[in-house]
Design a protein around this motif. Structure first.
Motif, mmCIF file in Angstrom:
data_model
loop_
_atom_site.group_PDB
_atom_site.id
_atom_site.type_symbol
_atom_site.label_atom_id
_atom_site.label_comp_id
_atom_site.label_asym_id
_atom_site.label_seq_id
_atom_site.Cartn_x
_atom_site.Cartn_y
_atom_site.Cartn_z
ATOM 1 N N LEU A 127 0.841 -1.210 0.000
ATOM 2 C CA LEU A 127 0.000 0.000 0.000
ATOM 3 C C LEU A 127 0.875 1.259 0.000
ATOM 4 O O LEU A 127 0.557 2.242 -0.673
ATOM 5 N N ALA A 128 1.987 1.186 0.739
ATOM 6 C CA ALA A 128 2.897 2.344 0.771
ATOM 7 C C ALA A 128 3.346 2.685 -0.651
ATOM 8 O O ALA A 128 3.386 3.857 -1.054
ATOM 9 N N ARG A 129 3.654 1.645 -1.429
ATOM 10 C CA ARG A 129 4.100 1.877 -2.814
ATOM 11 C C ARG A 129 2.941 2.378 -3.691
ATOM 12 O O ARG A 129 3.127 3.210 -4.572
ATOM 13 N N VAL A 130 1.746 1.867 -3.435
ATOM 14 C CA VAL A 130 0.577 2.327 -4.202
ATOM 15 C C VAL A 130 0.328 3.810 -3.924
ATOM 16 O O VAL A 130 0.047 4.597 -4.841
ATOM 17 N N VAL A 131 0.453 4.189 -2.658
ATOM 18 C CA VAL A 131 0.248 5.596 -2.279
ATOM 19 C C VAL A 131 1.265 6.482 -2.998
ATOM 20 O O VAL A 131 0.919 7.534 -3.563
ATOM 21 N N GLU A 132 2.500 6.039 -3.032
ATOM 22 C CA GLU A 132 3.564 6.786 -3.705
ATOM 23 C C GLU A 132 3.231 6.935 -5.190
ATOM 24 O O GLU A 132 3.358 8.026 -5.773
ATOM 25 N N CYS A 133 2.782 5.850 -5.760
ATOM 26 C CA CYS A 133 2.411 5.809 -7.169
ATOM 27 C C CYS A 133 1.257 6.789 -7.458
ATOM 28 O O CYS A 133 1.267 7.517 -8.461
ATOM 29 N N LEU A 134 0.277 6.842 -6.540
ATOM 30 C CA LEU A 134 -0.862 7.745 -6.706
ATOM 31 C C LEU A 134 -0.426 9.197 -6.553
ATOM 32 O O LEU A 134 -0.904 10.085 -7.265
ATOM 33 N N ARG A 135 0.495 9.428 -5.619
ATOM 34 C CA ARG A 135 0.998 10.797 -5.442
ATOM 35 C C ARG A 135 1.667 11.278 -6.718
ATOM 36 O O ARG A 135 1.498 12.423 -7.130
ATOM 37 N N GLN A 136 2.440 10.372 -7.333
ATOM 38 C CA GLN A 136 3.129 10.755 -8.565
ATOM 39 C C GLN A 136 2.126 11.011 -9.692
ATOM 40 O O GLN A 136 2.305 11.938 -10.489
ATOM 41 N N ALA A 137 1.092 10.194 -9.719
ATOM 42 C CA ALA A 137 0.074 10.383 -10.765
ATOM 43 C C ALA A 137 -0.628 11.732 -10.580
ATOM 44 O O ALA A 137 -1.029 12.383 -11.540
ATOM 45 N N GLY A 138 -0.761 12.125 -9.313
ATOM 46 C CA GLY A 138 -1.284 13.467 -9.047
ATOM 47 C C GLY A 138 -2.788 13.594 -9.068
ATOM 48 O O GLY A 138 -3.380 14.060 -8.117
ATOM 49 N N ASP A 139 -3.422 13.152 -10.133
ATOM 50 C CA ASP A 139 -4.860 13.393 -10.264
ATOM 51 C C ASP A 139 -5.703 12.171 -9.889
ATOM 52 O O ASP A 139 -6.872 12.074 -10.274
ATOM 53 N N ALA A 140 -5.127 11.222 -9.178
ATOM 54 C CA ALA A 140 -5.880 9.998 -8.845
ATOM 55 C C ALA A 140 -6.131 9.927 -7.346
ATOM 56 O O ALA A 140 -5.389 10.508 -6.556
ATOM 57 N N CYS A 141 -7.186 9.255 -6.983
ATOM 58 C CA CYS A 141 -7.482 9.123 -5.554
ATOM 59 C C CYS A 141 -7.618 7.662 -5.152
ATOM 60 O O CYS A 141 -7.653 6.760 -5.983
ATOM 61 N N LEU A 142 -7.677 7.469 -3.853
ATOM 62 C CA LEU A 142 -7.603 6.121 -3.295
ATOM 63 C C LEU A 142 -8.856 5.789 -2.511
ATOM 64 O O LEU A 142 -9.372 6.609 -1.752
ATOM 65 N N ARG A 143 -9.310 4.563 -2.712
ATOM 66 C CA ARG A 143 -10.300 3.993 -1.825
ATOM 67 C C ARG A 143 -9.688 2.749 -1.187
ATOM 68 O O ARG A 143 -9.118 1.921 -1.900
ATOM 69 N N LEU A 144 -9.786 2.675 0.123
ATOM 70 C CA LEU A 144 -9.255 1.509 0.815
ATOM 71 C C LEU A 144 -10.421 0.614 1.210
ATOM 72 O O LEU A 144 -11.286 1.033 1.989
ATOM 73 N N ASP A 145 -10.461 -0.590 0.662
ATOM 74 C CA ASP A 145 -11.501 -1.564 1.027
ATOM 75 C C ASP A 145 -10.946 -2.441 2.140
ATOM 76 O O ASP A 145 -10.058 -3.264 1.903
ATOM 77 N N LEU A 146 -11.465 -2.251 3.328
ATOM 78 C CA LEU A 146 -10.987 -3.013 4.471
ATOM 79 C C LEU A 146 -11.857 -4.270 4.611
ATOM 80 O O LEU A 146 -12.910 -4.250 5.267
ATOM 81 N N GLY A 147 -11.404 -5.342 3.942
ATOM 82 C CA GLY A 147 -12.188 -6.585 3.923
ATOM 83 C C GLY A 147 -12.303 -7.213 5.305
ATOM 84 O O GLY A 147 -11.485 -6.965 6.193
ATOM 85 N N THR A 148 -13.338 -8.021 5.461
ATOM 86 C CA THR A 148 -13.602 -8.753 6.723
ATOM 87 C C THR A 148 -13.501 -7.834 7.940
ATOM 88 O O THR A 148 -12.918 -8.204 8.957
ATOM 89 N N SER A 149 -14.068 -6.657 7.844
ATOM 90 C CA SER A 149 -14.008 -5.702 8.956
ATOM 91 C C SER A 149 -14.910 -6.101 10.120
ATOM 92 O O SER A 149 -14.815 -5.531 11.205
ATOM 93 N N PHE A 150 -15.784 -7.053 9.879
ATOM 94 C CA PHE A 150 -16.709 -7.488 10.940
ATOM 95 C C PHE A 150 -16.590 -8.986 11.193
ATOM 96 O O PHE A 150 -16.686 -9.445 12.315
ATOM 97 N N ASP A 151 -16.357 -9.723 10.135
ATOM 98 C CA ASP A 151 -16.425 -11.177 10.223
ATOM 99 C C ASP A 151 -15.614 -11.763 9.079
ATOM 100 O O ASP A 151 -15.553 -11.203 7.986
ATOM 101 N N CYS A 152 -14.974 -12.901 9.365
ATOM 102 C CA CYS A 152 -14.175 -13.592 8.355
ATOM 103 C C CYS A 152 -14.760 -14.982 8.148
ATOM 104 O O CYS A 152 -15.147 -15.638 9.115
ATOM 105 N N PRO A 153 -14.844 -15.443 6.901
ATOM 106 C CA PRO A 153 -15.427 -16.768 6.670
ATOM 107 C C PRO A 153 -14.599 -17.882 7.313
ATOM 108 O O PRO A 153 -15.116 -18.974 7.537
ATOM 109 N N TYR A 154 -13.322 -17.605 7.577
ATOM 110 C CA TYR A 154 -12.459 -18.639 8.166
ATOM 111 C C TYR A 154 -12.262 -18.447 9.665
ATOM 112 O O TYR A 154 -12.177 -19.399 10.427
ATOM 113 N N GLU A 155 -12.150 -17.194 10.085
ATOM 114 C CA GLU A 155 -11.801 -16.919 11.487
ATOM 115 C C GLU A 155 -12.990 -16.475 12.332
ATOM 116 O O GLU A 155 -12.865 -16.291 13.536
ATOM 117 N N GLY A 156 -14.142 -16.261 11.715
ATOM 118 C CA GLY A 156 -15.324 -15.830 12.466
ATOM 119 C C GLY A 156 -15.272 -14.350 12.792
ATOM 120 O O GLY A 156 -14.632 -13.561 12.074
#
Lengths: 310, 310
Positions: A127-156
């Motif tokens: 992600l650190a590298r993606v952020v750097e890449c987006l900064r260089q691109a300048g006109d792009a923005c980021l959405r962070l999808d935080l998967g399994t934020s409530f429940d995981c199919p494997y870990e509950g």
């Protein structure tokens, strides 16, 4: 008791072209996807996750994402995003003209491993590298999808401390980059009061003007609409949904479709919440999507006589 | 933004034995009903609409309500109610030992005509006699089911002034009688913010200590859980639901089942709201109900692997 008043507007992010089409075993012809995407645009969708830049070996259903971006990217008023699991995906997305990159990392180790084949720490390092890449691109923005934020199919059930740990690291990497964080209920097992408490807590913990919140939910447990409304009431300004309720996750066993966009729009429309979406036209798109070979849809609104949907 | 905090407790009124069983075309054997009712009691249900005292010609599915009341009425901790459309039904119910009479009147003329074959005014005139009858009985209480409080299958959306007109008259007749008023979304077409506004408005309009509020909803439009939670947040202390999502209304074309009790209990349990109901046992009851010949069920929780329901 404070009355629950509707917000003026909510941004709907249509994810059927990504979460939905990916759930259909045999890759759809690009022309079929294009027809559905056009119908969604015609219905007034202005934010759409159009696909993902992932290994076509792992997820062949998304192999034509570049082609779709090329076909649609320059539509006025449209904000297309594409999901990426790593730096390579982000670079491809930006090179193809995508201006909003959805970087996905799951809070639980086992789901992150099965979803993007790396540890949470490896995802965050990238992600650190993606952020750097987006900064260089300048006109792009980021959405962070935080998967399994409530429940995981494997870990509950996932402890909040786990979400905190991942999000704290991610936000430190993003600095003041324009950012939308989506809490993803990957399995649909979250309940409304949990969603409320989660958003309340995280918004108190992370207060910064460049940060916006979103919710990504599934209707597997029948909580889809309620969870989305509770998220909105607690600060989510954008909500993911899939037209027709198409969806699921090939790496989240038992998860059914995303909350149907039409069900959610119907709920919001009843409170005069602006979404910009025309419900009858959206149902036309849902009909197209439901007719796709191999798709599993789950929409309440589509089952109701059309003249009653208003 | 005020965080949505869960209430300490909510009363679930199980209506599958009435709204549900009535929706099955061929009357069920009484013994089958008894098995289901016992399973619901075993799961911790403490309020139940056990049937209705109506013309057995009009609704043969409910002809054995007296028998069911006789079989179950004296269970400790249980509060059974029965629906009645008129004075005769109320008298029969009281004579059979029912201590809570559910008097149903629809706000819309056409639904009241098709449902109980009389005008709204005639229903209200009879309510006066039912109230008198309950006063004489002394130990019985009243629940007023205000049908089509949001939408009518024949007349469409219902104006609040119509609800006001019917409810004003009804409350004037009831005086200081202990009373629960249920706003019934007969068709499932109501949306959460409408439910919120409706309850807020009516509770401001009618403030009296002997009056309690309830919500009766259907999941036809996918709003079932969200509507119930919004009703609860705005003052409903009881919510109707049908185990298995069994239900519908023979006189409300297109209406599918009531909101599934298990879906609602799951939502509430996530907020640690006390309902007294054991979810795994409730799902056992839902399995029994789903196996009844001719029944149409719609439950999200029943589709989820059982070990994930917690």
């Amino acid at each position: 008791m404070t009355p629950l008043t509707p917000p003026k507007a909510v941004e709907i992010v249509e994810v059927a072209p990504r979460d939905g089409f990916q759930s259909i075993r045999d890759p759809l012809p690009t022309a079929d996807k294009q027809r559905c995407i056009q119908a969604l645009i015609d219905a007034g969708i202005t934010r759409m996750e159009i696909g993902s830049f992932v290994s076509p070996k792992a997820i062949p259903q998304m192999a034509d994402t570049g082609e779709l971006v090329a076909a649609f990217a320059n539509r006025p008023g449209m904000r297309f995003s594409a999901l990426v699991p790593n730096l390579k995906g982000a670079e491809l997305a930006l090179a193809q003209g995508v201006r909003e990159v959805v970087y996905v990392v799951s809070v639980s180790e086992s789901h992150n491993q099965s979803n993007v084949r790396r540890s949470v720490d490896e995802s965050l390092a990238d992600l650190a590298r993606v952020v750097e890449c987006l900064r260089q691109a300048g006109d792009a923005c980021l959405r962070l999808d935080l998967g399994t934020s409530f429940d995981c199919p494997y870990e509950g059930r996932i402890a909040w401390t786990q979400v905190d740990a991942a999000l704290d690291k991610a936000l430190a990497l993003c600095g003041d980059l324009e950012l939308e964080v989506a809490l993803c209920d990957t399995t649909g097992r979250a309940t409304p009061y949990q969603v409320a408490e989660h958003f309340t807590r995280l918004r108190e913990r992370h207060q910064r003007p460049s940060l916006r919140w979103a919710f990504h939910g599934h209707d597997t447990f029948g909580m889809g609409v309620a969870n989305a409304l509770f998220a909105i009431h607690h600060g989510a300004t954008a909500v993911d949904a899939a037209c027709g309720g198409l969806g699921g996750c090939p790496f989240a066993p038992g998860a059914t479709g995303n909350t149907a966009t039409e069900d959610l729009v119907y709920a919001l429309q009843g409170g005069k919440v602006h979404t910009g979406i025309d419900l009858p036209l959206l149902l036309n798109a849902a009909d197209l999507i439901a007719a796709l070979p191999g798709g599993q849809t789950a929409s309440h609104l589509r089952e109701v006589p059309r003249e009653r949907v208003s």
